[in-house]
Every structure is written in structure tokens, then in C-alpha cells.
Design a protein around this motif. Sequence first.
Motif, PDB file in Angstrom:
ATOM      1  N   LEU A  67      56.991 -21.137   9.580  1.00 28.70           N
ATOM      2  CA  LEU A  67      56.478 -20.985   8.222  1.00 28.70           C
ATOM      3  C   LEU A  67      56.647 -19.544   7.737  1.00 28.70           C
ATOM      4  N   TRP A  68      56.235 -18.573   8.555  1.00 26.09           N
ATOM      5  CA  TRP A  68      56.382 -17.165   8.188  1.00 26.09           C
ATOM      6  C   TRP A  68      57.845 -16.798   8.000  1.00 26.09           C
ATOM      7  N   TRP A  69      58.713 -17.299   8.864  1.00 26.15           N
ATOM      8  CA  TRP A  69      60.135 -16.982   8.749  1.00 26.15           C
ATOM      9  C   TRP A  69      60.679 -17.481   7.411  1.00 26.15           C
ATOM     10  N   ARG A  70      60.348 -18.724   7.048  1.00 23.42           N
ATOM     11  CA  ARG A  70      60.821 -19.280   5.779  1.00 23.42           C
ATOM     12  C   ARG A  70      60.240 -18.517   4.586  1.00 23.42           C
ATOM     13  N   ILE A  71      58.939 -18.262   4.615  1.00 29.55           N
ATOM     14  CA  ILE A  71      58.289 -17.557   3.511  1.00 29.55           C
ATOM     15  C   ILE A  71      58.850 -16.143   3.373  1.00 29.55           C
ATOM     16  N   GLY A  72      59.035 -15.452   4.494  1.00 26.44           N
ATOM     17  CA  GLY A  72      59.598 -14.104   4.459  1.00 26.44           C
ATOM     18  C   GLY A  72      60.981 -14.096   3.836  1.00 26.44           C
ATOM     19  N   LEU A  73      61.790 -15.067   4.207  1.00 29.17           N
ATOM     20  CA  LEU A  73      63.138 -15.179   3.653  1.00 29.17           C
ATOM     21  C   LEU A  73      63.083 -15.444   2.149  1.00 29.17           C
ATOM     22  N   ILE A  74      62.205 -16.332   1.751  1.00 29.05           N
ATOM     23  CA  ILE A  74      62.064 -16.674   0.328  1.00 29.05           C
ATOM     24  C   ILE A  74      61.530 -15.489  -0.474  1.00 29.05           C
ATOM     25  N   MET A  75      60.604 -14.708   0.081  1.00 22.74           N
ATOM     26  CA  MET A  75      59.999 -13.593  -0.659  1.00 22.74           C
ATOM     27  C   MET A  75      60.914 -12.378  -0.792  1.00 22.74           C
ATOM     28  N   LEU A  76      61.931 -12.277   0.036  1.00 20.29           N
ATOM     29  CA  LEU A  76      62.838 -11.121  -0.041  1.00 20.29           C
ATOM     30  C   LEU A  76      63.520 -11.002  -1.400  1.00 20.29           C
ATOM     31  N   VAL A  77      64.110 -12.081  -1.848  1.00 22.97           N
ATOM     32  CA  VAL A  77      64.894 -12.056  -3.088  1.00 22.97           C
ATOM     33  C   VAL A  77      64.030 -11.730  -4.311  1.00 22.97           C
ATOM     34  N   PRO A  78      62.919 -12.441  -4.542  1.00 20.75           N
ATOM     35  CA  PRO A  78      62.095 -12.091  -5.708  1.00 20.75           C
ATOM     36  C   PRO A  78      61.547 -10.663  -5.646  1.00 20.75           C
ATOM     37  N   SER A  79      61.272 -10.175  -4.443  1.00 15.94           N
ATOM     38  CA  SER A  79      60.754  -8.815  -4.313  1.00 15.94           C
ATOM     39  C   SER A  79      61.755  -7.794  -4.834  1.00 15.94           C
ATOM     40  N   VAL A  80      63.021  -8.039  -4.619  1.00 14.24           N
ATOM     41  CA  VAL A  80      64.055  -7.137  -5.135  1.00 14.24           C
ATOM     42  C   VAL A  80      64.257  -7.370  -6.631  1.00 14.24           C
ATOM     43  N   ILE A  81      64.360  -8.632  -7.031  1.00 14.31           N
ATOM     44  CA  ILE A  81      64.638  -8.972  -8.432  1.00 14.31           C
ATOM     45  C   ILE A  81      63.532  -8.453  -9.359  1.00 14.31           C
ATOM     46  N   VAL A 108      49.807 -14.742  -0.005  1.00 15.16           N
ATOM     47  CA  VAL A 108      50.691 -15.768   0.575  1.00 15.16           C
ATOM     48  C   VAL A 108      50.619 -15.708   2.106  1.00 15.16           C
ATOM     49  N   LEU A 109      50.621 -14.511   2.659  1.00 15.40           N
ATOM     50  CA  LEU A 109      50.527 -14.339   4.114  1.00 15.40           C
ATOM     51  C   LEU A 109      49.235 -14.954   4.653  1.00 15.40           C
ATOM     52  N   ILE A 110      48.116 -14.655   4.027  1.00 12.94           N
ATOM     53  CA  ILE A 110      46.826 -15.199   4.462  1.00 12.94           C
ATOM     54  C   ILE A 110      46.760 -16.707   4.223  1.00 12.94           C
ATOM     55  N   ALA A 111      47.324 -17.163   3.109  1.00 11.54           N
ATOM     56  CA  ALA A 111      47.297 -18.593   2.781  1.00 11.54           C
ATOM     57  C   ALA A 111      48.086 -19.431   3.784  1.00 11.54           C
TER      58      ALA A 111
END
Length: 131
Positions: A67-81, A108-111
Motif C-alpha cells: 500500500l505504501w509503495w503504491r501510494i508513494g509512487l502515486i504521490m510523486l507526480v502530483p507533488s512535482v506538478i 494519507v500516510l496515517i490513513a
Amino acid sequence: MEVRVLMWFWWLMLICDLIIPIIMLVVGRMMWKHCPKQINRVIGYRTARSMKNMDTWKFAHEYCGQLWWRIGLIMLVPSVIIHIPFYCSDDNIIGIVTLILVAIQVIVLIASIFPTEAALKKRFNDDGTRR
């Protein structure tokens, strides 16, 4: 000169905003692939349900790690954009954007605890035996 300072601040804040997604990617992968060998109260996914026995311990680490791996991957792009439009903005605006983004990332991390606990409850009885 002032534009250069703002650019460095922007880059610093971008790096700060990428820390949580990168940590989620790295730690998630470690939890998923290299669960701690023993149940302990120092390292790992530690909740009452996950610490019932080695079966629940391994399951919780694998589930939460993926779950963390997927969320981390998903959050990378919006964080830059999200940062791109604020490249030469005032440092207060960049700071506020960073604060909001980090707050969302932490939420999101805590959730991520909730779906992990739900999966544990679905897969295991209250005593830690598989259903």
C-alpha cells in the motif's frame, strides 16, 4: 539576485515535498519484501492486531508495504506538478503550498492504517488465527 534566492527556495521546498513519497516508496518496499524477523515494539507496522502472531505480523507488513509503495509512487507526480506553477513565486506562497502538500501527505500516510487494519480484520479472527 532575488530571483535566484527564490529559485533555490523553490527547489528546497520541492525536495521537502518529495521526502514523504520517497520514504513511502523505500520503506514500503522494505516492509513488503523484508518483514522484520521478530515481532517487536521498535520497528515495523505495530498495532495490537498485527502483533498477535507471526502470521498477522507478516501479513500486515506485506499489505501495508504494498500500500505504501503504491501510494508513494502515486504521490510523486502530483507533488512535482503542484510546485511547477509556483516556480518564481513569493517565498511565503511557496512555503504555504509546501505546508499544505506535506499536511495532505501525512494525512494519507496515517490513513493507510485503516485499510491495513480492515484487511487484517477480514483475514484473521480476533485471536490471530486465519479465517
